[in-house]
Design a protein around this motif. Structure first.
Motif, PDB file in Angstrom:
ATOM      1  N   GLN A  97      16.589 -14.913  -7.676  1.00  0.00           N
ATOM      2  CA  GLN A  97      16.773 -15.926  -6.640  1.00  0.00           C
ATOM      3  C   GLN A  97      16.299 -17.313  -7.076  1.00  0.00           C
ATOM      4  N   GLU A  98      15.212 -17.311  -7.906  1.00  0.00           N
ATOM      5  CA  GLU A  98      14.639 -18.603  -8.306  1.00  0.00           C
ATOM      6  C   GLU A  98      15.568 -19.420  -9.202  1.00  0.00           C
ATOM      7  N   SER A  99      16.550 -18.750  -9.816  1.00  0.00           N
ATOM      8  CA  SER A  99      17.478 -19.516 -10.657  1.00  0.00           C
ATOM      9  C   SER A  99      18.392 -20.411  -9.807  1.00  0.00           C
ATOM     10  N   ILE A 100      18.470 -20.135  -8.490  1.00  0.00           N
ATOM     11  CA  ILE A 100      19.249 -21.007  -7.597  1.00  0.00           C
ATOM     12  C   ILE A 100      18.633 -22.418  -7.571  1.00  0.00           C
ATOM     13  N   SER A 101      17.302 -22.481  -7.672  1.00  0.00           N
ATOM     14  CA  SER A 101      16.628 -23.801  -7.684  1.00  0.00           C
ATOM     15  C   SER A 101      17.118 -24.662  -8.820  1.00  0.00           C
ATOM     16  N   LYS A 102      17.255 -24.039  -9.968  1.00  0.00           N
ATOM     17  CA  LYS A 102      17.668 -24.786 -11.144  1.00  0.00           C
ATOM     18  C   LYS A 102      19.102 -25.291 -10.975  1.00  0.00           C
ATOM     19  N   LEU A 103      19.916 -24.392 -10.411  1.00  0.00           N
ATOM     20  CA  LEU A 103      21.305 -24.736 -10.138  1.00  0.00           C
ATOM     21  C   LEU A 103      21.370 -25.924  -9.160  1.00  0.00           C
ATOM     22  N   ALA A 104      20.547 -25.849  -8.118  1.00  0.00           N
ATOM     23  CA  ALA A 104      20.549 -26.907  -7.105  1.00  0.00           C
ATOM     24  C   ALA A 104      20.056 -28.231  -7.673  1.00  0.00           C
ATOM     25  N   SER A 105      19.155 -28.155  -8.640  1.00  0.00           N
ATOM     26  CA  SER A 105      18.591 -29.392  -9.187  1.00  0.00           C
ATOM     27  C   SER A 105      19.574 -30.111 -10.124  1.00  0.00           C
ATOM     28  N   ASP A 106      20.694 -29.461 -10.450  1.00  0.00           N
ATOM     29  CA  ASP A 106      21.765 -30.119 -11.214  1.00  0.00           C
ATOM     30  C   ASP A 106      22.414 -31.269 -10.441  1.00  0.00           C
TER      31      ASP A 106
END
Ligand SMILES: [Zn+2]
Length: 474
Positions: free
Chosen positions: A42-51
């Motif tokens: 789930q935490e990889s969504i943060s990285k995606l969102a920060s794009d």
């Protein structure tokens, strides 16, 4: 932190799936996001969102979420490329949009029913939105998956979506005490932009007084605009905040409405104050859509990086609006050869009241009410619904189960029968959806009355949208 290899693998897998997956309505579905989250965590969504160069805006509330999101997408797309998701309002559909689309800003509808089935605080942390937009908060389905869902928990879940925000802006309805309080409580952390109505010719006669969301005492209203929305104060000092974007003039004609909207607010993306004033000509789309219009324009003016475009974009979008912006299954009034049939979803008391007010614009003679009931454990919804049925003073009432329980629907029917002795009951089963859709269509189409309203509970797409299609096609 997510390892870069794991993240890239999740990203590639999600993208491969998105090519293979059939796209659902309103977005690329939810499957690519599901695979992405499964592999990357789930935490990889943060990285995606920060794009996203600018950031994400989440839209939530009880009613009006999809319409507000649709309008905001229209407005913002006029200025910049965005990633978007609506209708499928869960985290995986947001992840899917982030993964498969391009653009510097994300505009995502996010629905939260309760704390057990929604994860609003987690979504806030993962997406780290620059904006949360609230439409309105009212009593919804009081049970989720067979479990009672107290209103306090429901309200708390809505609050949690913005509670952890440390940057950005909240766009919220000043006329709704519940959404206004969310703004007031966060005013020291982020910018708050309120919207509201400031005209004298929008007045709801049977408006609903509610308790102060801050202290629990009864609020006193000097004006009711729509159900519990209005101008209110409380002894504890809580009162309606001054709107930053407001409807200052409205002219209602049968074929079009003229709305004047004024704004003076802080634009988060460019860190500057902006002012605008627009006169719009829109279809007579119902009072609730005035709020959706205000919410979308306020959110747009708060987040667009092209502040010089605000007036021209708002005029361009709203002056060319037709009724196709209404989401599938929602209430519409159709003219079928001189007979007016209003039909669509009215799952909660607020929604059905709005439908009734919308229908009343057309009614000019005896009316038939075809009412689709709630389920077991939804007596509160039934009570709200029944008040609205009575307020329309129908000449004839037909009762149909709107949810699974036929037994419970019959109980509701018995209550209605005491008031309307010639009311009829059709025990149509939920399992045979085809038969049910056919019969409901026939009841409305072959009604002896020139004015028919058919609303209450029922699946939006699987039921209401299908009936609407059948009705309009004939
Ligand atoms: Zn109070």
């Amino acid at each position: 932190m997510v390892g870069i290899v794991k993240y890239n693998m999740a990203k590639i897998s999600g993208k491969v799936v998105s090519v293979l997956a059939k796209r659902g309505p309103g977005s690329g579905g939810t499957y690519p996001g599901h695979i992405f989250t499964k592999i990357g965590g789930q935490e990889s969504i943060s990285k995606l969102a920060s794009d996203l160069k600018i950031g994400s805006v989440l839209i939530t509330g009880t009613n009006g979420k999809t319409t507000t999101t649709t309008l905001l997408i229209k407005l913002m797309s006029n200025d910049i490329q965005i990633r978007k998701s609506y209708e499928n309002n869960i985290l995986n559909s947001i992840a899917t949009a982030l993964l498969t689309q391009k653009g510097d800003m994300g505009i995502f509808e996010y629905g939260i029913r309760n704390l057990t089935y929604g994860i609003p605080d987690t979504v806030q942390k993962l997406i780290d939105p620059i904006g949360v937009v609230y439409t309105t908060i009212s009593q919804e389905h009081t049970q989720v998956a067979g479990i009672k869902n107290p209103f306090e928990d429901y309200y708390k879940a809505k609050k949690l979506l913005s509670e952890g925000m440390q940057r950005g802006a909240i766009v919220t309805n000043a006329d709704d005490p519940r959404t206004a309080l969310i703004g007031l409580n966060k005013a020291s952390d982020v910018n708050i932009n309120y919207y509201g109505i400031e005209v004298d010719n929008v007045e709801d006669i049977g408006g609903e007084d509610i308790e102060c969301p801050k202290c629990g005492q009864p609020l006193s209203y000097s004006k009711h605009f729509l159900n519990h929305r209005g101008v209110y104060t409380c002894q504890c000092g809580f009162k309606r905040p001054e709107p930053d974007v407001k409807l200052v003039n409205a002219e209602f004609n049968t074929d079009s409405w003229k709305l004047t909207i004024e704004g003076d607010l802080f634009n988060y993306t460019t860190s500057q104050n902006v002012k605008f004033n627009v006169v719009l000509s829109v279809p007579p789309f119902g009072f609730h859509n005035i709020y959706n219009t205000l919410a979308s324009i306020t959110a747009y003016a708060t987040f667009t990086p092209k502040v010089e475009n605000i007036e021209s974009t708002v005029k361009e979008i709203f002056n060319n609006l037709d009724m196709s912006f209404i989401p599938p299954g929602r209430f519409e009034v159709v003219d079928i050869g001189g007979k007016y049939v209003g039909l669509g979803q009215g799952d909660n008391g607020d929604a059905i009241k709005i439908n009734a007010m919308f229908m009343n614009q057309f009614v000019d003679g005896p009316l038939e009410f075809i009412y689709t009931t709630p389920d077991e454990n939804e007596e509160e919804i039934f009570n709200d619904h029944f008040e609205v049925v009575k307020s329309m003073n129908p000449a004839h009432v037909i009762v149909v189960p709107g949810r699974k329980s036929i037994e419970k629907a019959k109980e509701y029917y018995e209550i209605i029968k005491k008031e309307y002795p010639d009311a009829e009951f059709y025990p149509l089963s939920y399992d045979e959806m085809g038969v049910r859709i056919e019969k409901l269509t026939e009841l409305a189409r072959d009604s002896d009355y020139d004015y028919v309203i058919m609303t209450g509970c029922g699946e939006e797409q699987a039921m209401w949208e299908e009936i609407k299609k059948k009705m309009i096609n004939r």
